[in-house]
Design a protein around this motif. Structure first.
Motif, PDB file in Angstrom:
ATOM      1  N   ALA A  90      45.441  29.677  31.786  1.00 52.23           N
ATOM      2  CA  ALA A  90      44.115  29.421  31.224  1.00 52.23           C
ATOM      3  C   ALA A  90      43.085  30.384  31.826  1.00 52.23           C
ATOM      4  O   ALA A  90      42.246  30.940  31.108  1.00 52.23           O
ATOM      5  CB  ALA A  90      43.703  27.969  31.469  1.00 52.23           C
ATOM      6  N   ARG A 138      40.945  33.250  29.880  1.00 56.63           N
ATOM      7  CA  ARG A 138      39.476  33.287  29.965  1.00 56.63           C
ATOM      8  C   ARG A 138      39.009  34.683  30.379  1.00 56.63           C
ATOM      9  O   ARG A 138      38.062  35.227  29.812  1.00 56.63           O
ATOM     10  CB  ARG A 138      38.992  32.233  30.976  1.00 56.63           C
ATOM     11  CG  ARG A 138      37.477  32.131  31.097  1.00 56.63           C
ATOM     12  CD  ARG A 138      37.060  31.129  32.164  1.00 56.63           C
ATOM     13  NE  ARG A 138      37.627  31.385  33.477  1.00 56.63           N
ATOM     14  CZ  ARG A 138      37.255  32.395  34.289  1.00 56.63           C
ATOM     15  NH1 ARG A 138      36.330  33.240  33.930  1.00 56.63           N
ATOM     16  NH2 ARG A 138      37.820  32.531  35.471  1.00 56.63           N
ATOM     17  N   ASP A 161      49.766  26.411  34.327  1.00 53.34           N
ATOM     18  CA  ASP A 161      48.838  26.172  33.226  1.00 53.34           C
ATOM     19  C   ASP A 161      47.431  26.655  33.592  1.00 53.34           C
ATOM     20  O   ASP A 161      46.757  27.299  32.792  1.00 53.34           O
ATOM     21  CB  ASP A 161      48.787  24.687  32.855  1.00 53.34           C
ATOM     22  CG  ASP A 161      50.007  24.234  32.066  1.00 53.34           C
ATOM     23  OD1 ASP A 161      50.774  25.105  31.589  1.00 53.34           O
ATOM     24  OD2 ASP A 161      50.177  23.012  31.923  1.00 53.34           O
TER      25      ASP A 161
END
Length: 124
Positions: A13, A17, A9
């Protein structure tokens, strides 16, 4: 197993980004150091480079693949239309800085789009 999920995760993420930052900033991306403040971000950037979504064009500079393709096309059109171009000509046309331009031109030379002849670039 839970630690692996948390890591996945976090990596996803971080990758998202980085993708957003590269897409939003086009030819003025943050430095690799700023894009990857931690190990998870460094791993995510490695993955993006391995998959071709991000291209390292210098020791401190990575561009999103789409931004790089747009820049390649713009440089090719510009030189085709205007003839051999100086780094300054190309910098002004792209609206970027020397921090990005010089590694970009060197990358375009290495990948066979352009060739440096004195102070100018020509298409190969």
């Amino acid at each position: 197993a839970l630690a692996l999920l948390v890591t996945l995760d976090a990596a996803q993420a971080a990758g998202e980004r980085i993708r957003r930052a590269l897409a939003a900033q086009g030819l003025e991306p943050p430095s690799i150091k700023d894009l990857t403040p931690d190990e998870v971000s460094r791993q995510a950037l490695r993955f993006l480079r391995d998959t071709g979504e991000a291209v390292e064009i210098g020791p401190e500079l990575v561009l999103g693949a789409e931004s790089l393709q747009k820049a390649r096309a713009a440089v090719a059109r510009f030189i085709r239309a205007a003839g051999p171009a100086t780094a300054s000509d190309v910098r002004q046309m792209l609206g970027t800085t020397r921090r990005v331009l010089i590694p970009l031109l060197e990358h375009l030379d290495k990948t066979g789009l352009t060739r440096r002849e004195g102070e100018r670039r020509v298409l190969r």
